[in-house]
Design a protein around this motif. Structure first.
Motif, PDB file in Angstrom:
ATOM      1  N   ASN A  81      90.350  20.881  54.037  1.00 40.66           N
ATOM      2  CA  ASN A  81      90.151  21.011  52.583  1.00 40.66           C
ATOM      3  C   ASN A  81      88.770  20.520  52.125  1.00 40.66           C
ATOM      4  O   ASN A  81      88.623  20.056  50.996  1.00 40.66           O
ATOM      5  N   ASP A  82      87.775  20.624  53.017  1.00 37.28           N
ATOM      6  CA  ASP A  82      86.416  20.231  52.653  1.00 37.28           C
ATOM      7  C   ASP A  82      85.608  21.406  52.107  1.00 37.28           C
ATOM      8  O   ASP A  82      84.848  21.256  51.155  1.00 37.28           O
ATOM      9  N   PHE A  83      85.746  22.577  52.734  1.00 41.85           N
ATOM     10  CA  PHE A  83      85.060  23.787  52.261  1.00 41.85           C
ATOM     11  C   PHE A  83      85.654  24.986  52.986  1.00 41.85           C
ATOM     12  O   PHE A  83      86.262  24.850  54.046  1.00 41.85           O
ATOM     13  N   ASN A  90      79.069  30.816  48.128  1.00 39.99           N
ATOM     14  CA  ASN A  90      78.645  30.454  46.774  1.00 39.99           C
ATOM     15  C   ASN A  90      77.517  29.423  46.794  1.00 39.99           C
ATOM     16  O   ASN A  90      76.618  29.460  45.950  1.00 39.99           O
ATOM     17  N   GLU A  91      77.573  28.515  47.770  1.00 41.03           N
ATOM     18  CA  GLU A  91      76.518  27.488  47.874  1.00 41.03           C
ATOM     19  C   GLU A  91      75.157  28.128  48.105  1.00 41.03           C
ATOM     20  O   GLU A  91      74.170  27.789  47.445  1.00 41.03           O
ATOM     21  N   ILE A  92      75.110  29.076  49.046  1.00 39.03           N
ATOM     22  CA  ILE A  92      73.820  29.702  49.339  1.00 39.03           C
ATOM     23  C   ILE A  92      73.394  30.641  48.214  1.00 39.03           C
ATOM     24  O   ILE A  92      72.200  30.742  47.901  1.00 39.03           O
ATOM     25  N   LEU A  96      69.873  30.285  46.238  1.00 35.33           N
ATOM     26  CA  LEU A  96      68.913  31.382  46.173  1.00 35.33           C
ATOM     27  C   LEU A  96      68.538  31.716  44.736  1.00 35.33           C
ATOM     28  O   LEU A  96      67.360  31.981  44.434  1.00 35.33           O
ATOM     29  N   ILE A  97      69.513  31.706  43.848  1.00 36.00           N
ATOM     30  CA  ILE A  97      69.225  31.985  42.437  1.00 36.00           C
ATOM     31  C   ILE A  97      68.330  30.897  41.853  1.00 36.00           C
ATOM     32  O   ILE A  97      67.343  31.183  41.162  1.00 36.00           O
TER      33      ILE A  97
END
Length: 257
Positions: A81-83, A90-92, A96-97
Motif C-alpha cells: 500500500n505504498d504506491f 501520475n508522479e512522472i 513533466l508538467i
C-alpha cells in the motif's frame, strides 16, 4: 502502428499478467525490490547495447524487459500500500508538467539550452540543495562524470569555447607527465583522473557521448582481436607463440575489413 486504445489495452494486459505471475509463479512470488535491482541494471545495459547496435527489433525486446521490471516494482509497491502503477504514472506526469512551463505555462524559451537551465532551476526550487543531488552515487565513473558536467552546465558553470576545454586537457596531460616523472602513484592516479574528466568535458563540447564512444571502440577492438585469433587458429599457432610483428599483420588486415 497501434492506436492509443490498442496501446492501453496492451499495457492493461501486461498488468494482468503481472498480477497472475505474482500470485501463481514461485519465482515471481519470491522477488523483492532488492532482488530485482541487479537484474534491472543488467536489462538497462542490454537495452544500451541494442541502441548502440541500431538493432530496432532488439530495442523493442529490451524495452519490453525493462517495462516488465517497472510494472514488477509497482506491483510490489501496491502490495504494501505504498504506491501502484497509477501513482508511478501520475508522479512522472506531474513532474513533466511542472518542469515544462514553456509547454504548460507562460514561460518562453529560445532553445534547448534554456529548457535545460530552467529544468535545473526548477529542481532547486523544489527543495534540492544541490544541482548534483540528481546524480546517482552508483553510476559508473565515466557516466557519472558526464552527468556531473551536464548538471553544472545547466546553472552556467561551464567553459565558453571548445578550445578552452582543449587547453585544459593539454594542461592536465602536462601535470600527469610531471607526476609520472616523480613516480608518486597516488598523485599519478589523481592526475590521470583529471585528464579523463577533462576529456569527458571536451567530448561534451564535441557533442560526443563518451560512454557510447568508448563502447564503440571496445566493440571495434573485440572484433579485430577475434579476427586475429581466428587467423592464428588457421595457422595452428597460439597467439602467445607469435611475435608482435606477426600479430600486427593480421591486426592491420582486420582494420581494413
Amino acid at each position: 502502428m497501434n492506436s492509443r486504445q490498442q496501446q492501453l489495452d496492451a499495457f492493461s494486459r501486461l498488468l494482468d499478467i503481472m498480477d497472475d505471475l505474482r500470485e501463481k509463479c514461485p519465482w515471481d512470488k519470491k522477488q523483492t525490490l532488492e532482488s530485482l535491482r541487479h537484474l534491472t541494471i543488467e536489462e538497462t545495459y542490454e537495452l544500451g547495447d541494442a541502441i548502440l547496435n541500431s538493432d530496432l527489433q532488439e530495442i523493442k525486446k529490451e524495452l519490453g524487459d525493462l517495462l516488465l521490471h517497472i510494472v514488477f516494482y509497482a506491483k510490489i509497491g501496491s502490495e504494501t500500500n505504498d504506491f501502484d502503477m497509477a501513482d508511478v504514472c501520475n508522479e512522472i506526469c506531474d513532474k513533466l508538467i511542472h518542469r515544462h512551463p514553456h509547454i504548460y505555462g507562460d514561460v518562453v524559451v529560445a532553445n534547448e539550452e534554456e529548457v535545460k537551465q530552467n529544468w535545473e532551476k526548477l529542481k532547486l526550487k523544489e527543495g534540492k540543495k544541490s544541482v548534483l543531488e540528481g546524480v546517482p552515487k552508483g553510476l559508473p565513473a565515466l557516466v557519472k562524470a558526464s552527468r556531473i558536467q551536464d548538471k553544472v552546465k545547466g546553472v552556467g558553470f561551464d567553459w565558453d569555447e571548445p578550445h578552452q576545454v582543449w587547453d585544459k586537457v593539454q594542461e592536465e596531460l602536462l601535470e600527469l607527465q610531471e607526476e609520472v616523472k616523480e613516480g608518486n602513484q597516488d598523485k599519478i592516479e589523481a592526475e590521470f583522473g583529471d585528464v579523463l574528466f577533462s576529456m569527458i568535458n571536451y567530448a561534451r563540447f564535441l557533442k560526443v557521448n563518451p560512454e557510447d564512444a568508448l563502447e564503440r571502440t571496445n566493440k571495434k577492438f573485440i572484433k579485430r582481436f577475434q579476427y586475429l585469433e581466428s587467423k592464428a587458429g588457421e595457422l595452428g599457432k597460439p597467439l602467445m607463440d607469435m611475435t608482435l610483428a606477426e600479430m600486427d599483420v593480421f591486426w592491420n588486415e582486420a582494420k581494413k575489413l
